[in-house]
Design a protein around this motif. Sequence first.
Motif, PDB file in Angstrom:
ATOM      1  N   GLU A  58       0.902  -1.319   0.010  1.00 39.57           N
ATOM      2  CA  GLU A  58      -0.039   0.151   0.088  1.00 39.57           C
ATOM      3  C   GLU A  58       0.884   1.214   0.067  1.00 39.57           C
ATOM      4  O   GLU A  58       0.432   2.356  -0.606  1.00 39.57           O
ATOM      5  N   SER A  82      -5.320  -7.905   3.478  1.00 38.25           N
ATOM      6  CA  SER A  82      -5.655  -7.081   2.598  1.00 38.25           C
ATOM      7  C   SER A  82      -5.291  -5.480   2.989  1.00 38.25           C
ATOM      8  O   SER A  82      -5.294  -4.999   4.143  1.00 38.25           O
ATOM      9  N   LEU A  84      -6.150  -1.256   1.310  1.00 34.77           N
ATOM     10  CA  LEU A  84      -6.985  -0.226   0.249  1.00 34.77           C
ATOM     11  C   LEU A  84      -6.088   0.849   0.249  1.00 34.77           C
ATOM     12  O   LEU A  84      -6.267   1.736   1.304  1.00 34.77           O
ATOM     13  N   VAL A  86      -6.551   4.731  -1.404  1.00 32.97           N
ATOM     14  CA  VAL A  86      -7.489   5.527  -2.239  1.00 32.97           C
ATOM     15  C   VAL A  86      -7.001   6.866  -2.629  1.00 32.97           C
ATOM     16  O   VAL A  86      -6.511   7.674  -1.623  1.00 32.97           O
TER      17      VAL A  86
END
Length: 264
Positions: A58, A82, A84, A86
């Motif tokens: 990330e 996991s 994420l 943005v």
Amino acid sequence: MDRAEFFERGASIADRLTTTQAQPPWWLVVAAAVAALVLVGYTPIWRLTRNIVTIAHEGGHALVALLTGRKLNSIRLHSDTSGLTVSSGKPYGLGMILTTMAGYPAPPLLGLGFAALLGASRITLMLWTAIVLLAALMIKIRNVYGGITVLGLGAVVFVVSWFGTDTLQAGFAYLGAWFLLFAGARPVLELQRGRSRQQRARYHEVDSDADQLARLTRLPGLLWVFVFGAIAVGSLLVGAWLLVAAIAEICLPGAPSGSCFAAR
């Protein structure tokens, strides 16, 4: 630790950041490699240590998003390893392609960078580079689990670099570099297995990084998996050479005079 001792230790760290440290014995480098291989290869442990790979993954997305002029909004890390990231900007074009591409290569390339620092006898600089990168990442973390994970890892690196003996610091630094180098390939294999399962199940749209790149570039997703794998393997080969060159008594290009390893 009183104030005088605190400032003395801080001055020592600052001095060590600008100078080289003594190379560790060959057995410590080998032991760190074996330990890292276990952390990556033994699945029950990998389920925990994979969080470190997710942080680097990330972080790669986030760094390239900023470098390409995109607005970085948030980073989230989840307990299933996991993550994420943005960012805002055009949903197409070179910036979006590079940002999407940056995740899987980030861990092995970071490991390669750490290996270069260790090969140049910059053990303390390598540890504090990791601390700075984690602190920068922490600014954009937007969930509790992610914050605890990044803060906890940063605290461990800080404690080792601040209080650890030279041997402990060297062993920890080499373990980190080996781990990132070995860990670069396994997520790529997991990526392809996941893509294959989703394709067999006839998912309407596979949403992995490779498949997002396929939609952005019109190149096959499998090609991007091969690119990720090639970067991981190449980083491992070059990084391993940098880390074991000392054992073979090979002088690294640009290394300070007299800093070549001697097996002992």
